[in-house]
Design an enzyme around this catalytic site. Structure first.
Site, PDB file in Angstrom:
ATOM      1  N   CYS A 144       2.295  11.002   6.428  1.00  0.00           N
ATOM      2  CA  CYS A 144       1.252  11.790   5.771  1.00  0.00           C
ATOM      3  C   CYS A 144       0.756  12.902   6.709  1.00  0.00           C
ATOM      4  O   CYS A 144       1.537  13.723   7.143  1.00  0.00           O
ATOM      5  CB  CYS A 144       0.126  10.882   5.279  1.00  0.00           C
ATOM      6  SG  CYS A 144      -0.900  11.665   3.994  1.00  0.00           S
ATOM      7  N   LYS A 165      -7.281  16.565  -5.507  1.00  0.00           N
ATOM      8  CA  LYS A 165      -6.549  15.533  -4.781  1.00  0.00           C
ATOM      9  C   LYS A 165      -5.351  15.041  -5.595  1.00  0.00           C
ATOM     10  O   LYS A 165      -5.469  14.754  -6.785  1.00  0.00           O
ATOM     11  CB  LYS A 165      -7.484  14.354  -4.484  1.00  0.00           C
ATOM     12  CG  LYS A 165      -6.892  13.228  -3.654  1.00  0.00           C
ATOM     13  CD  LYS A 165      -7.952  12.158  -3.440  1.00  0.00           C
ATOM     14  CE  LYS A 165      -7.450  11.016  -2.576  1.00  0.00           C
ATOM     15  NZ  LYS A 165      -8.499   9.976  -2.382  1.00  0.00           N
ATOM     16  N   SER A 194      -1.726  10.054  -1.930  1.00  0.00           N
ATOM     17  CA  SER A 194      -3.176  10.214  -1.766  1.00  0.00           C
ATOM     18  C   SER A 194      -3.415  11.288  -0.711  1.00  0.00           C
ATOM     19  O   SER A 194      -3.498  11.006   0.473  1.00  0.00           O
ATOM     20  CB  SER A 194      -3.815   8.882  -1.339  1.00  0.00           C
ATOM     21  OG  SER A 194      -5.209   9.045  -1.148  1.00  0.00           O
ATOM     22  N   HIS A 236       2.794   7.437   0.829  1.00  0.00           N
ATOM     23  CA  HIS A 236       2.405   6.167   1.443  1.00  0.00           C
ATOM     24  C   HIS A 236       3.166   4.974   0.903  1.00  0.00           C
ATOM     25  O   HIS A 236       2.604   4.109   0.223  1.00  0.00           O
ATOM     26  CB  HIS A 236       0.902   5.957   1.261  1.00  0.00           C
ATOM     27  CG  HIS A 236       0.059   6.907   2.038  1.00  0.00           C
ATOM     28  ND1 HIS A 236      -0.129   6.799   3.393  1.00  0.00           N
ATOM     29  CD2 HIS A 236      -0.621   8.004   1.646  1.00  0.00           C
ATOM     30  CE1 HIS A 236      -0.922   7.777   3.816  1.00  0.00           C
ATOM     31  NE2 HIS A 236      -1.231   8.524   2.779  1.00  0.00           N
ATOM     32  N   GLU A 238       3.935   2.574   2.638  1.00  0.00           N
ATOM     33  CA  GLU A 238       3.406   1.399   3.334  1.00  0.00           C
ATOM     34  C   GLU A 238       2.209   0.770   2.634  1.00  0.00           C
ATOM     35  O   GLU A 238       1.791  -0.352   2.984  1.00  0.00           O
ATOM     36  CB  GLU A 238       3.021   1.757   4.776  1.00  0.00           C
ATOM     37  CG  GLU A 238       1.660   2.426   4.956  1.00  0.00           C
ATOM     38  CD  GLU A 238       1.643   3.908   4.619  1.00  0.00           C
ATOM     39  OE1 GLU A 238       0.581   4.528   4.757  1.00  0.00           O
ATOM     40  OE2 GLU A 238       2.699   4.454   4.231  1.00  0.00           O
ATOM     41  N   ARG A 250     -13.968   3.406  -3.488  1.00  0.00           N
ATOM     42  CA  ARG A 250     -14.725   4.092  -2.423  1.00  0.00           C
ATOM     43  C   ARG A 250     -15.152   5.476  -2.880  1.00  0.00           C
ATOM     44  O   ARG A 250     -16.306   5.893  -2.677  1.00  0.00           O
ATOM     45  CB  ARG A 250     -13.857   4.194  -1.177  1.00  0.00           C
ATOM     46  CG  ARG A 250     -14.510   4.901   0.017  1.00  0.00           C
ATOM     47  CD  ARG A 250     -13.461   5.399   0.971  1.00  0.00           C
ATOM     48  NE  ARG A 250     -12.618   6.437   0.349  1.00  0.00           N
ATOM     49  CZ  ARG A 250     -11.409   6.765   0.792  1.00  0.00           C
ATOM     50  NH1 ARG A 250     -10.871   6.135   1.812  1.00  0.00           N
ATOM     51  NH2 ARG A 250     -10.720   7.725   0.175  1.00  0.00           N
TER      52      ARG A 250
END
Length: 317
Positions: A144, A165, A194, A236, A238, A250
């Site tokens: 990233c 985003k 993200s 991502h 992972e 969040r």
């Protein structure tokens, strides 16, 4: 073969319960083989979560892995207990002073995309690390923001701030099925995304780099840089099944304070219902990618670790 971890590291218990083979350091010392030495430069605020995610992937191969944790020398994290950092992390300055070498290094992302690279407080040390990899690391994997930062440093490719985003699970096309890093990959696959920035395919290819995975919706995802013995991934693989959900909750909590509009992650919740448990549709490709990376390291890294950085082996063979 297992991944070698300190028995007191939280990831040791987490991975043991999941069935991942782990080995305490004293047991590993009794095996008469050279383990691959992999390190994680962890720039993420939730250090333990990130440790677990990457240890899970690199611990799934049949090779013995010695896993080390590195932090920036002066930057202090506010989200992980100081005793954890003191017990398990070494500052880069100490690692560099030791002269030791690594077969592989993963450099994570960081939640600082809105900043210009040279405005990051630890940018000078980070670029020192990038240059250090060329003489002390056989293969580097930038993730990233970490991958974007490496590409900018070595090739001058710019990152571009997006109007909104990119958030969710997006399909990506396999552009280079002949690549050893994509061995076993489907023609297309789903990957969690993200981020607020992008690097553009035309600018990447103009720098002489090869795009391995690409999406018509969110752009390039995986780039190979053989000259610097590096891979860069902007998304991502992972991530755990629930990581995007945690980010969404969040962001919603923050929106109650600043009034920002928060979009639900795309193609993530079944029927776009946040009350339903998300399904993991990327786990197998995550294991394939990191397993292929480790396999290429194993086949090309010098047995004598003192020669890492001296034998400029192209990982493509």
């Amino acid at each position: 073969m297992p991944i070698k971890l300190p028995s007191s590291l939280p990831a040791y218990d987490v991975l043991s319960k999941e069935g991942v083979m782990v080995m305490a350091e004293d047991a590993a010392a009794r095996q008469d083989i050279r383990p691959l030495r992999l390190a994680l430069l962890n720039l993420m605020p939730k250090k333990i979560q990130t440790e677990n995610q990457f240890a899970r992937l690199i611990g799934a191969t049949p090779l013995q892995i010695e896993f080390s944790l590195i932090r920036m020398s002066e930057h202090q994290t506010r989200n992980t207990a100081p005793d954890h950092m003191e017990a398990f992390y070494r500052p880069f300055a100490d690692v560099a002073a030791s002269g030791e070498t690594f077969d592989g290094l993963i450099i994570t992302g960081a939640p600082i995309e809105h900043l210009d690279f040279d405005a990051v407080t630890y940018w000078d040390e980070l670029t020192e690390i990038f240059d250090w990899t060329q003489s002390h690391v056989h293969s580097t994997f930038g993730v990233c923001w970490g991958g974007m930062a490496m590409m900018n440093h070595f090739h001058g490719v710019k990152k571009h701030l997006l109007d909104e985003k990119l958030f969710g699970c997006y399909r990506h096309a396999n552009l280079k099925p002949e690549s050893p890093f994509l061995r076993g990959f489907s023609d297309d696959m789903v990957m969690p995304v993200s981020r607020w920035t992008e690097m553009r395919r035309a600018e990447i290819e103009a720098a002489g780099l090869s795009v391995l995975l690409d999406s018509p919706e969110v752009g390039p995802a995986l780039v190979e840089d053989p000259v610097h013995r590096a891979l860069y991934i902007f998304n991502h693989l992972e991530y755990d099944s629930d990581t995007l959900n945690e980010e969404y909750r969040r962001d919603l909590a923050g929106a109650q304070v600043d009034g920002a509009e928060i979009r639900m992650p795309v193609n993530y919740f079944p029927d776009d219902d946040p009350a339903k448990r998300p399904q993991n549709r990327w786990r197998s490709h995550a294991h394939l990618l990191y397993g292929n990376w480790i396999s290429e390291i194993y086949q090309t890294t010098p047995f004598d670790m003192a020669r890492i950085g001296l034998d400029r082996i192209d990982l493509r063979g």
